[in-house]
Design a protein around this motif. Structure first.
Motif, mmCIF file in Angstrom:
data_model
loop_
_atom_site.group_PDB
_atom_site.id
_atom_site.type_symbol
_atom_site.label_atom_id
_atom_site.label_comp_id
_atom_site.label_asym_id
_atom_site.label_seq_id
_atom_site.Cartn_x
_atom_site.Cartn_y
_atom_site.Cartn_z
ATOM 1 N N UNK A 216 1.051 -1.148 0.131
ATOM 2 C CA UNK A 216 -0.064 0.075 -0.026
ATOM 3 C C UNK A 216 0.916 1.262 0.039
ATOM 4 N N UNK A 219 0.401 3.469 -2.831
ATOM 5 C CA UNK A 219 -1.022 4.072 -2.793
ATOM 6 C C UNK A 219 -0.623 5.391 -2.027
ATOM 7 N N UNK A 220 0.300 5.468 -1.039
ATOM 8 C CA UNK A 220 0.612 6.688 -0.296
ATOM 9 C C UNK A 220 1.297 7.794 -1.329
ATOM 10 N N UNK A 223 -0.857 10.453 -2.732
ATOM 11 C CA UNK A 223 -1.188 11.511 -1.987
ATOM 12 C C UNK A 223 -0.131 13.051 -2.463
ATOM 13 N N UNK A 257 -9.965 17.539 14.059
ATOM 14 C CA UNK A 257 -11.091 17.035 13.546
ATOM 15 C C UNK A 257 -12.189 17.203 14.434
ATOM 16 N N UNK A 261 -15.634 18.886 13.135
ATOM 17 C CA UNK A 261 -16.484 17.898 12.607
ATOM 18 C C UNK A 261 -17.847 18.049 12.051
ATOM 19 N N UNK A 265 -17.267 13.304 8.819
ATOM 20 C CA UNK A 265 -16.188 12.643 9.163
ATOM 21 C C UNK A 265 -15.281 12.449 8.096
ATOM 22 N N UNK A 266 -13.845 12.260 8.284
ATOM 23 C CA UNK A 266 -13.053 11.853 7.198
ATOM 24 C C UNK A 266 -12.496 13.300 6.410
ATOM 25 N N UNK A 267 -12.585 14.373 7.004
ATOM 26 C CA UNK A 267 -12.453 15.449 6.054
ATOM 27 C C UNK A 267 -11.061 15.316 5.716
ATOM 28 N N UNK A 269 -8.913 13.653 4.625
ATOM 29 C CA UNK A 269 -8.752 12.730 3.510
ATOM 30 C C UNK A 269 -9.134 13.463 2.263
ATOM 31 N N UNK B 189 -11.066 4.286 11.924
ATOM 32 C CA UNK B 189 -11.602 3.263 10.964
ATOM 33 C C UNK B 189 -11.233 3.551 9.539
ATOM 34 N N UNK B 215 -14.541 9.412 16.743
ATOM 35 C CA UNK B 215 -14.158 9.009 15.568
ATOM 36 C C UNK B 215 -13.048 9.559 14.439
ATOM 37 N N UNK B 216 -12.167 8.639 14.044
ATOM 38 C CA UNK B 216 -11.100 9.427 13.080
ATOM 39 C C UNK B 216 -11.162 8.379 11.802
ATOM 40 N N UNK B 217 -11.820 8.955 10.639
ATOM 41 C CA UNK B 217 -11.630 8.342 9.564
ATOM 42 C C UNK B 217 -10.551 8.567 8.734
ATOM 43 N N UNK B 218 -10.078 7.199 8.064
ATOM 44 C CA UNK B 218 -8.907 7.304 7.234
ATOM 45 C C UNK B 218 -9.044 6.217 6.255
ATOM 46 N N UNK B 219 -8.252 6.234 5.055
ATOM 47 C CA UNK B 219 -8.325 5.616 4.022
ATOM 48 C C UNK B 219 -6.939 4.399 4.046
ATOM 49 N N UNK B 220 -6.959 3.376 3.323
ATOM 50 C CA UNK B 220 -5.719 2.367 3.332
ATOM 51 C C UNK B 220 -4.684 3.283 2.857
ATOM 52 N N UNK B 222 -3.550 5.901 4.120
ATOM 53 C CA UNK B 222 -2.820 6.599 5.326
ATOM 54 C C UNK B 222 -2.115 5.678 5.902
#
Lengths: 296, 416
Positions: A216, A219-220, A223, A257, A261, A265-267, A269, B189, B215-220, B222
């Motif tokens: 992976x 994949x990084x 970014x 975050x 909020x 969520x996940x902002x 990314x 997650x 909660x802390x959302x990530x992707x693969x 990260x």
């Protein structure tokens, strides 16, 4: 306050690693006009070579193998595929690079398998502490090294014959060619340089706080694409600046975050792409790109 | 007029192609009545063919290869012992390379030759294939643990869903690892059905147990969790639940340790890989890291797990070991039970296998899964029990079994 500084330094140090990758994208684009989507696999290949050779020859010689290996892969992609393209248009080359990426990545995934290959870096999981802030030693080294590398690149592009030749070739290939600059040589140099930068970035992407070489990592590397585009497709200083901006914005968004909020969520990314779009709306040529740059 | 002629020709060619397909001999892939048993696709007088749609060339190729080796070893053993319904079981393995479109095409091409799908590996790939398999009443096992799969009648989930894993993680932290009421627990997650399901379970349990979730959302992509770990420390998290992959577990444990945050990390089933113990963060992982599994760990002493491990070691002495080994045996055992049930009911067709699987209200897997798996209700997790394991450098495959566990919030979690 120390929390804010920790996140800022986290962001800037990671941003410099992204800059190394983004600069590779920019150098390949300026020297051969190719959108090198295989760059992520070259990053992984460099790190993989270090990880598999270090148990027998030691870490530092392995780093040399990784750097030379990644440079060689770049030169070979250029010599065997890019230069032989019947239709030298950026779209065809980009799709060709996607194919190369799939091939390289599949082979590396097969070789790495289910393992996590340790890099054997002498700094291990060490941490540097100062004034209530702690930062992984690997990241501090990455930041210092990146600054040195970028200074070297600046010197090369502004003071040496090779570098100036590359700039001339990028600005106007046919004219540079008539002036005696060999485009095949500037192209090969560009790909080799990008390979070197990719291997360096790969080493820092796979040492602490990351566990080791896993597929992976390729994949990084993606970014770094917003950093490259944000800086302007054809500008190495732009890529460096882009990497810093993306690293910083991402770290702060993730770090705060809870306060952010309401944005969902996940902002963290999506924020690199959001910043890229906003900058391109205001400055279509990117932060430091030249206006004539070809955009796809 | 000139333009219509080629169009007509093309239409005729298409029509011909379609009718050509439909005239294929229906008996070519088996089917019909043989003796007292009704048979359908994938069954002949002496063989039963089952399909495996897996990832042999994409991102999950390595773990997938372990499972394919184990499936093959399991069914070879079954065949050596007399087979199922007096027939040998054959595997048809196809590589979807983690591409949903390719998985759908492969499913379409193999569905008339198989009686059941032993496995559809991968979240997006199984999400694409499950609705089709369900329409065809084709058994589909081995699709991971996302609750979204529970709504399909033809799916058999191998143990507790991710939401049940997440709820149990909170219960275990509160009851056994000293996380007090009123504290906060971080949940890091992956975006998507896996991570979202873990979060849903954890949030339900947090409400029940009076703790707060960060909660802390990530992707693969990260792989460096410095920013996330610093934020969790800043917010005063007393523990972290991780719904991600091994790379993220190592990074999180390493950064938390480097910041002096001595808090437990509980990973879900896919988060641990024994290779992590060879990396610089091994010490951090050994300190206080747990993994909640839906399948028994490799180091379990249960007879089913011992048999699975011996089978694997004989099939591939140098192969990577981990929870994939008992999982593959467990999944094959579940399908074997369903096939035998279909045989006894005299209906060895895809529909018959699904019906037999849904009649299973107390499936015994000799300790590969928790006792009493219940598949009689569509939409329900077959069990609420999980295995709690701790990272250890002395246990086989790096995970020591602490206990089987079923927390109160996991019991009260509702699906739907």
């Amino acid at each position: 306050m120390s929390y804010f500084l920790t996140q800022v330094l986290n962001g800037l140090s990671f941003g410099l690693v992204l800059s190394l990758i983004a600069a590779g994208f920019a150098i390949v684009f300026t020297s051969t006009g190719v959108l090198n989507f295989a760059h992520g696999s070259v990053v992984l290949a460099g790190a993989y070579l270090v990880a598999v050779t270090q148990p027998t020859i030691g870490f530092w010689p392995a780093v040399l193998v990784g750097i030379l290996g990644a440079a060689l892969i770049g030169v070979l992609i250029n010599a065997l595929l890019v230069r032989n393209l019947a239709d030298p248009n950026p779209g065809t080359a980009a799709i060709l690079m996607l194919g190369v990426d799939i091939l390289l990545l599949t082979e590396l995934t097969r070789r790495i398998g289910n393992r996590v290959l340790p890099l054997g870096a002498p700094w291990g999981a060490d941490v540097v502490r100062f004034g209530g802030i702690s930062l992984p030693t690997g990241r501090v080294l990455a930041a210092v090294l990146a600054v040195v590398v970028f200074a070297g690149l600046w010197f090369m592009f502004s003071r040496t014959r090779v570098g100036i030749g590359m700039r001339a070739a990028a600005a106007d290939g046919p004219t540079a060619s008539l002036m005696g600059i060999r485009l095949s040589r500037t192209g090969a140099t560009g790909w080799a340089l990008a390979g070197v930068l990719a291997a360096l970035a790969g080493i820092f992407l796979t040492s602490f706080p990351s566990p080791g070489v896993v597929p992976s990592v390729a994949l990084s590397a993606f970014l770094a694409i917003p950093a490259w585009v944000l800086g302007g497709f054809d500008s190495v200083p732009g890529a460096v600046l882009g990497g810093l901006v993306i690293g910083l914005v991402t770290a702060l968004t993730v770090g705060y975050e809870r306060e952010l909020h309401f944005l969902g969520a996940g902002f963290g990314e999506v924020v690199p792409y959001l910043v890229m779009i906003i900058v391109l709306l205001v400055r279509p040529q990117g932060l430091l790109g030249s206006k004539e740059a070809v955009r796809v | 007029m000139r333009k219509t002629r080629p169009a007509l020709a093309a239409a005729a060619a298409c029509l011909f192609a379609v009718t050509a397909c439909s005239t294929t001999e229906p008996e070519a892939a088996g089917g019909g009545d043989s003796g007292d048993i009704e048979t359908g696709s994938g069954v002949t007088d002496d063989t039963i063919t089952i399909g495996v749609l897996t990832d042999l060339s994409g991102p999950f190729a390595a773990g997938a290869a372990v499972q394919v080796t184990q499936f093959q070893a399991f069914w070879d053993q079954v065949n050596a012992d007399g087979g199922v319904c007096d027939r040998d079981v054959e595997l048809q393995v196809q590589d979807h390379a983690y591409d949903p479109q390719k998985a759908v095409s492969l499913y379409r091409s193999m569905s008339s030759d198989i009686i059941a799908l032993q496995q559809v590996l991968g979240g997006p790939t199984s999400a694409a294939v499950l609705p089709l398999a369900d329409q065809d009443s084709m058994y589909a096992g081995g699709v991971g643990w996302a609750s979204t799969a529970l709504g399909y009648e033809s799916n058999q989930l191998p143990g507790a869903s991710y939401s049940i894993q997440g709820a149990n993680a909170v219960d275990y932290l509160v009851d056994e690892l000293g996380v007090a009421e009123g504290s906060s627990i971080g949940v890091v997650y992956f975006a998507g059905d896996y991570g979202a399901d873990v979060l849903a379970g954890a949030q339900h349990a947090a409400e029940e147990r009076g703790v707060e979730i960060i909660p802390q959302e990530i992707t693969p992509a990260t792989t460096d969790l410095s920013a996330q770990a610093s934020a969790l420390v800043q917010d005063g998290a007393s523990a972290v639940i991780l719904g991600a992959a091994p790379g993220q577990l190592a990074s999180l444990a390493g950064v938390l340790a480097s910041q002096g945050a001595d808090i437990p990390i509980v990973g879900m089933n896919p988060t641990f890989n024994p290779a992590l113990l060879d990396t610089p963060v091994a010490d951090a992982l050994l300190a206080d890291t747990y993994s909640i599994l839906s399948v028994a760990p490799y180091a379990s002493d249960e007879p089913g797990v011992r048999a699975a491990n011996e089978l694997y070691e004989a099939a591939d002495p140098d192969g990577a070991i981990g929870w994939e080994v008992p999982l593959a045996s467990g999944q094959a055992q579940l399908l074997r039970t369903a096939l035998e049930g279909a045989c006894e009911a005299g209906d060895l067709t895809p529909e018959g296998v699904v019906a037999a699987m849904r009649e299973g209200a107390d499936v015994d897997t000799e300790g590969l899964f928790p006792d009493g798996l219940d598949y009689s209700t569509v939409g329900e997790s077959p069990t609420r029990t999980v295995y709690v394991t701790k990272v250890s450098d002395t246990a086989e495959a790096g995970l020591e079994l602490l206990e089987t566990y079923e927390g109160p919030s996991a019991q009260s979690y509702t699906f739907g």
